[in-house]
Structure formats: C-alpha cells, structure tokens
Motif scaffolding. Structure first.
Motif, short mmCIF file in Angstrom:
data_model
loop_
_atom_site.label_atom_id
_atom_site.label_comp_id
_atom_site.label_asym_id
_atom_site.label_seq_id
_atom_site.Cartn_x
_atom_site.Cartn_y
_atom_site.Cartn_z
N GLU A 150 0.84 -1.20 0.00
CA GLU A 150 0.00 0.00 0.00
C GLU A 150 0.87 1.25 0.00
N VAL A 151 0.46 2.26 -0.74
CA VAL A 151 1.05 3.59 -0.67
C VAL A 151 -0.11 4.57 -0.62
N THR A 152 -0.29 5.23 0.52
CA THR A 152 -1.43 6.13 0.73
C THR A 152 -0.94 7.51 1.16
N ASP A 153 -1.86 8.46 1.23
CA ASP A 153 -1.59 9.84 1.66
C ASP A 153 -0.50 10.48 0.81
N LEU A 154 -0.65 10.36 -0.51
CA LEU A 154 0.36 10.93 -1.41
C LEU A 154 0.39 12.45 -1.34
N ASN A 185 -0.04 14.19 1.40
CA ASN A 185 0.33 14.64 2.74
C ASN A 185 1.68 15.36 2.70
N PRO A 231 4.13 10.31 2.01
CA PRO A 231 3.15 9.21 1.93
C PRO A 231 3.40 8.14 2.98
N LYS A 232 2.36 7.35 3.23
CA LYS A 232 2.48 6.20 4.12
C LYS A 232 2.70 4.95 3.27
N PRO A 267 -6.35 -3.97 1.39
CA PRO A 267 -6.13 -2.85 2.32
C PRO A 267 -7.06 -2.96 3.52
N ASP A 286 -11.15 -2.12 3.92
CA ASP A 286 -11.85 -2.21 2.64
C ASP A 286 -11.86 -3.65 2.20
#
Length: 278
Positions: free
Chosen positions: A152-156, A158, A162-163, A188, A191
């Motif tokens: 997972e790569v999230t909060d791009l 931010n 990213p996280k 994820p 979800d």
C-alpha cells in the motif's frame, strides 16, 4: 547490538564472542578502496551476508549490504516505491501495531502492520500493547535485515510524505522471492471489497490463519453444492416421516422385476465379451 555509546572494551568482547581469535569464518568482499592514509587499499567485508556453514552468498544482489550502509552508497529517493515490489529493509522500530522498516534506496520508512509480519502470528482484542510488542520482538529485532513487499502507498498529498504499507509474510525471507506475484493475498485494511486484480478468486486466502485455524478454502470451491438456499437439519418428526422400510434416509428397495428389466447380458463370447458401461 552495539551502539556508538558503547566503550571499546565492550565492543571487543562482543566481537570475540561472535568470532573468537583464530576461528575460521566466511567473508564476502564488499568494497576495495585506496587507503587515504598511505599506500595500499582498504578492504571492506561482511560475515552477515555469507552462510557460515557452507560459505553460500546470502546476498548475491548486494541489497542487504547496501541497506546496512556498507558497500557503494547510493542516493535515497524521496519518491515512494511502487506497489507490488519487494525490497530489502532494516528493522528500525517495533511498536504494538507493527514494525517500522527502512527500505533500501528510499528515504521514507515503511510500516509492516502486525497482521503482515508472519502467518502464524495472530492477535485478539484481549491482547494488550505489551503482549503485542513482545510477540513481534520474538519474530524480528532491531537492526535485523528482512525482506518486505510494498502492499500500500497512501496519503500521497500529505506534506509529511506518503504512508508505505509493507508485508513480510508475502516474501520469502531467505531470498526475497515474492510469494504472492498475482497480488491476491492482501487487501487494504478497512476495505474488504477491494482487490487489485478485481474480485479475488476462490481459494485465494487458503493457508491464512483466521480465528486460530487454517483456512484451506476447500468448501468455498462449491458454493452451490447444497442449492441456492443452503440446507437445514431435519427435526425428529420430519426424520420419521421420511424414513423408509430400510431405515432413516434410505431409498425404497426396487421390485425384483424392475431390477431384472434393467439387466443387460454381455455381448459376445469368451474373452471378447463386452459388458454394458452403465
């Protein structure tokens, strides 16, 4: 693990405990550079990346050595790694919710969630933070080199970066091989309907530990085996009504005349006689 604050005597004792004077060991040459203080060269080697019993190279690609800061140094990327790629990483911090790791070649740390550390590791709501952290510390330790897969790569967007979500159990820890190349075994968190390749095929979760048992997935291969409405257990009264003369649930015996009409004699003589196939 030695730190900069340890005195020289402690460092020497620790090294002598790992490899006593006169002991023969296997070493991999990582770098040879000119000696700036005089003629000759400086040779940098590593015991960690070599099997001390057989001499086998445990890091043929050089990723583990680079992650430890040995060998040729490289610039760290501020861009996140691509989802689905495997990387060598170093354990930097262990928390109750997971393990923070430094990915080789990347500036941002990744997080291996507690559920992605090992297949056999499972936590319940009754486990407190100390129990979780202790269990994770029994699997990995600070400074240990591991293999992870970016899942997972999230909060791009931010500003802090990213996280990066990672998994250990989807990678062979001995050689870094991807154990889930089709990306079917991870969804994820939060979800349950998402799958990177669409709907997960039946049996994709086989081998996962759920509720203290292993999910082999064999019942899911026949979702309509008992009809669309499923099946119910018969009560005592229903069981007596459907019971035949041959016992509960057994079919009625057919009359002898009907059985004789279904019989077909062999065709031909001797060895070449042909029996009916039904």
């Amino acid at each position: 693990m030695l730190t900069r604050s340890d005195d020289d005597d402690m460092k020497v004792k620790a090294l002598e405990f790992a490899a006593a004077p006169g002991q023969k060991v296997w070493v991999k040459i990582l770098e040879v550079s000119p000696d700036q203080s005089g003629p000759g060269f400086r040779v940098h080697g590593s015991m960690l990346v070599v099997d001390q019993d057989s001499g086998q190279d445990l890091d043929p690609s050089g990723q583990m050595a680079a992650a430890r800061g040995t060998g040729q140094r490289e610039r760290l990327s501020d861009e996140p790694p691509e989802v689905g790629t495997c990387h060598c990483a170093e354990v930097k911090r262990i928390e109750a919710y997971g393990v923070f790791v430094a990915l080789q070649g990347y500036r941002r740390y990744g997080l291996v969630h507690a559920s992605q550390v090992a297949n056999y590791l499972e936590f319940s709501a009754e486990d407190n933070d100390d129990d979780r952290k202790k269990a994770l510390s029994e699997v990995v330790e600070l400074g240990q080199q591991i293999w992870v897969k970016v899942v997972e790569v999230t909060d791009l967007d931010n500003p802090r970066g990213p996280k990066i979500g990672c998994s250990m159990k989807l990678v062979d820890q001995s050689e870094g091989t991807d154990l889930d190349p089709q990306n079917m075994r991870y969804r994820p968190r939060g979800d349950a309907s998402f799958h990177p390749q669409g709907k997960a095929p039946i049996g994709a979760s086989a081998g996962e530990v759920k509720g203290g048992t292993v999910d082999w997935g064999y019942l899911a291969t026949r979702p309509n085996a008992f009809g669309s409405a499923g099946y119910d257990l018969l009560g005592d009264e229903q069981d007596k009504q459907q019971a035949g003369p041959s016992g509960p649930g057994r079919p009625q015996a057919q009359p002898q005349q009907q059985q004789q009409q279904q019989y077909m004699p062999p065709v031909g003589r001797g060895r070449g006689a042909v029996m009916p196939a039904w």
